[in-house]
Design a protein around this motif. Structure first.
Motif, short mmCIF file in Angstrom:
data_model
loop_
_atom_site.label_atom_id
_atom_site.label_comp_id
_atom_site.label_asym_id
_atom_site.label_seq_id
_atom_site.Cartn_x
_atom_site.Cartn_y
_atom_site.Cartn_z
N UNK A 213 -39.22 49.64 9.09
CA UNK A 213 -39.53 50.55 10.19
C UNK A 213 -38.31 51.38 10.61
N UNK A 214 -37.14 51.06 10.05
CA UNK A 214 -35.92 51.78 10.42
C UNK A 214 -35.38 51.40 11.78
N UNK A 250 -46.83 47.82 -4.85
CA UNK A 250 -48.09 48.27 -4.25
C UNK A 250 -48.09 49.79 -4.11
N UNK A 251 -46.99 50.35 -3.62
CA UNK A 251 -46.90 51.80 -3.45
C UNK A 251 -47.02 52.51 -4.80
N UNK A 280 -50.93 47.96 1.88
CA UNK A 280 -51.05 49.42 1.79
C UNK A 280 -50.73 50.07 3.12
N UNK A 281 -51.20 49.45 4.20
CA UNK A 281 -50.91 49.99 5.53
C UNK A 281 -49.42 49.89 5.85
N UNK A 282 -48.79 48.80 5.39
CA UNK A 282 -47.37 48.58 5.67
C UNK A 282 -46.48 49.62 5.00
N UNK A 283 -46.89 50.11 3.81
CA UNK A 283 -46.03 51.05 3.07
C UNK A 283 -46.43 52.51 3.28
N UNK A 284 -47.41 52.76 4.15
CA UNK A 284 -47.86 54.13 4.38
C UNK A 284 -46.74 55.03 4.89
N UNK A 285 -45.88 54.47 5.74
CA UNK A 285 -44.86 55.29 6.40
C UNK A 285 -43.68 55.61 5.49
N UNK A 286 -43.59 54.96 4.34
CA UNK A 286 -42.46 55.15 3.43
C UNK A 286 -42.90 55.85 2.15
N UNK A 287 -41.98 56.64 1.61
CA UNK A 287 -42.26 57.29 0.32
C UNK A 287 -41.90 56.33 -0.80
N UNK A 288 -42.41 56.61 -1.97
CA UNK A 288 -42.09 55.80 -3.14
C UNK A 288 -40.59 55.83 -3.41
N UNK A 289 -39.97 57.00 -3.27
CA UNK A 289 -38.53 57.12 -3.54
C UNK A 289 -37.71 56.29 -2.58
N UNK A 290 -38.12 56.23 -1.31
CA UNK A 290 -37.39 55.41 -0.35
C UNK A 290 -37.40 53.94 -0.77
N UNK A 291 -38.56 53.44 -1.19
CA UNK A 291 -38.64 52.05 -1.61
C UNK A 291 -37.82 51.81 -2.88
N UNK A 292 -37.84 52.78 -3.79
CA UNK A 292 -37.03 52.66 -5.01
C UNK A 292 -35.54 52.59 -4.65
N UNK A 293 -35.12 53.39 -3.67
CA UNK A 293 -33.71 53.44 -3.29
C UNK A 293 -33.27 52.18 -2.53
N UNK A 322 -30.00 50.38 4.83
CA UNK A 322 -31.43 50.41 4.48
C UNK A 322 -32.25 50.94 5.66
N UNK A 323 -31.90 50.56 6.88
CA UNK A 323 -32.61 51.09 8.05
C UNK A 323 -32.47 52.61 8.12
N UNK A 324 -31.27 53.11 7.87
CA UNK A 324 -31.06 54.56 7.89
C UNK A 324 -31.85 55.25 6.79
N UNK A 325 -31.93 54.59 5.64
CA UNK A 325 -32.70 55.14 4.52
C UNK A 325 -34.19 55.22 4.87
N UNK A 326 -34.68 54.19 5.56
CA UNK A 326 -36.10 54.14 5.90
C UNK A 326 -36.45 55.04 7.09
N UNK A 327 -35.44 55.49 7.83
CA UNK A 327 -35.68 56.39 8.96
C UNK A 327 -36.00 57.81 8.51
N UNK A 328 -35.58 58.16 7.30
CA UNK A 328 -35.79 59.52 6.81
C UNK A 328 -37.28 59.76 6.54
N UNK A 329 -37.78 60.83 7.06
CA UNK A 329 -39.20 61.15 6.88
C UNK A 329 -39.35 62.50 6.19
#
Length: 329
Positions: A213-214, A250-251, A280-293, A322-329
Motif C-alpha cells: 500500500x506504500x 497472479x498479476x 486479484x483485488x490486492x494487486x489491483x492498485x499495483x502495476x506489473x512492473x512495480x511488482x517485478x521491481x 519498496x514502499x516508495x516504489x509502491x507509492x508511484x501510480x
C-alpha cells in the motif's frame, strides 16, 4: 522394520513424535538401560549406534537407539555404509533405531536408499511457509481437534494469524484455551482467543500489505513490533518474498488474459482457488512492473542479511525503498 528416520525444521513436532515413539517402545523402569542417544560429535557415533541396536534389551520393554543430528543421509563413509547394509536387515524386533536430522536426506545416496527400504517410518517435519495461510488455518484446525479444543472458524483464523508456523506456540496457546474452557463443549469464539493468545496483532503478512500500500509509517511500525517480538529477520524476509512472488504471479497471469481461478491458482501455487479473487483485488492498485521491481529489492535484502549486514538498518532501508516504489501510480 523397527527403523525410523525423521528430518525437518519443525523441531517441536519432531520432539513430540520422538517422545511418542520413546513412550511406546521403552519400559520406564528399564529406560536407563535400554535408551541410548548418540550425538554426531561422538567418535564413530553411527557405528556405535548400529552395534548398540543389535544388543538385546535388558528386562522389560524394547531397546531404543537414537542417532541425533546424524549426517548419514547427507554424507556416508564407506565403512558406515557397509555396516548399514549388514545391520539394517537383521535388527531384532525388540530393538528400534531412530535417526534424526534437520537437513533433507539426499535421495541419491546409497545410505538413504537403504534406510528408505527398511524404515518403518521415513517422515519429514517441515514448517509451513508463513504466506500459505490456508495451510496454517488447516494446521490449527487439525491440531485443535487433536488437543480437544473446539474453536469457531473465525477463532481458528485469528489463532493461525497469531502463531504462524510456530508449532510449539500453537500447542501452548491451545493448552491455554483448553484450560480456560474447562468442561465446556461450546466452541470458543474470537473474543476468547484475542484475550488469551499472545499476539502483537502484527505479522509479516501485514507488513507485506503495508508495503504494497506504500504506507511507510505503518510498515516501519509493524517491523519494529516484529523485531521486538523476536521474529527472526530471515523468516520475515522469506514471508515477504513469498507474498510478493504470489502477487506477481497472479498479476502476470491475469494480465496475460487468463480468467479461470483454478488455472491461476495452479500456476501461482495457491492451494485454494477461492483465494484468487481476493489476491486479484490486492494487486489491483499495483502495476506489473512495480511488482517485478520489488522482488530484486527483497532478494538483495535477503543476501545482505545472510552476509551479516546490520539487521534493523538494512530492513528499514529496503522497506522504505519498496514502499516508495509502491507509492508511484
Amino acid at each position: 522394520m523397527p527403523i525410523y528416520v525423521y528430518w525437518g525444521e519443525d523441531d517441536f513436532a519432531m520432539e513430540k513424535a520422538i517422545a511418542t515413539l520413546r513412550d511406546r517402545v521403552l519400559d520406564p523402569a528399564w529406560a536407563s538401560f535400554n535408551y541410548t542417544t548418540l550425538s554426531p560429535d561422538q567418535t564413530d557415533a553411527a557405528i556405535a549406534g548400529l552395534n548398540q541396536v543389535m544388543t538385546p534389551p535388558f528386562g522389560a520393554g524394547s531397546r531404543l537407539v537414537w542417532l541425533v543430528n546424524t549426517t548419514i543421509c547427507q554424507h556416508c563413509p564407506d565403512n558406515v555404509l557397509s555396516e548399514l547394509a549388514r545391520t539394517l536387515p537383521v535388527i531384532p524386533e525388540d530393538a528400534f533405531l531412530l535417526l534424526t536430522s534437520r537437513n533433507k536426506p539426499d535421495e541419491r545416496l546409497k545410505s538413504t536408499k537403504l534406510l528408505k527400504q527398511f524404515a518403518a517410518e521415513f517422515r519429514e517435519f517441515s514448517l509451513i511457509p508463513p504466506w500459505k495461510t490456508e495451510l496454517l488455518v488447516q494446521s490449527v484446525q487439525t491440531t485443535a481437534q487433536a488437543v480437544g479444543v473446539k474453536l469457531t472458524p473465525k477463532a481458528i483464523e485469528i489463532l493461525a494469524e497469531a502463531v504462524g508456523n510456530d508449532t510449539r506456540l500453537l500447542y501452548n496457546e491451545l493448552e491455554k484455551i483448553q484450560l480456560y474452557a474447562g468442561d465446556s463443549n461450546k466452541p470458543q469464539d474470537i473474543d476468547v482467543v484475542t484475550q488469551l493468545v499472545r499476539n502483537t496483532n502484527q505479522n509479516s503478512l501485514q507488513l507485506a500489505a503495508a508495503m504494497k500500500a506504500g504506507d511507510t509509517a505503518k510498515a516501519l511500525a509493524i517491523l519494529a513490533n516484529l523485531i521486538n517480538a523476536c521474529e527472526p529477520s530471515l523468516r520475515i524476509v522469506a514471508t515477504l518474498i513469498g507474498q510478493f512472488r504470489t502477487w506477481l504471479w497472479v498479476k502476470l497471469i491475469v494480465e496475460s488474459g487468463e480468467r479461470n481461478p483454478q488455472a491461476i491458482a495452479q500456476a501461482a501455487e495457491v492451494s485454494n482457488p477461492k483465494r484468487i479473487y481476493f489476491l486479484q483485488q490486492e494487486v489491483k492498485s499495483l502495476s506489473l512492473q512495480q511488482l517485478i521491481d520489488c522482488l530484486p529489492l527483497l532478494l538483495e535484502l535477503e543476501v545482505n542479511l545472510k552476509q551479516g549486514a546490520a539487521e534493523m538498518l538494512i530492513l528499514q532501508t529496503k522497506i522504505i525503498e519498496i514502499c516508495q516504489l509502491c507509492q508511484r501510480r
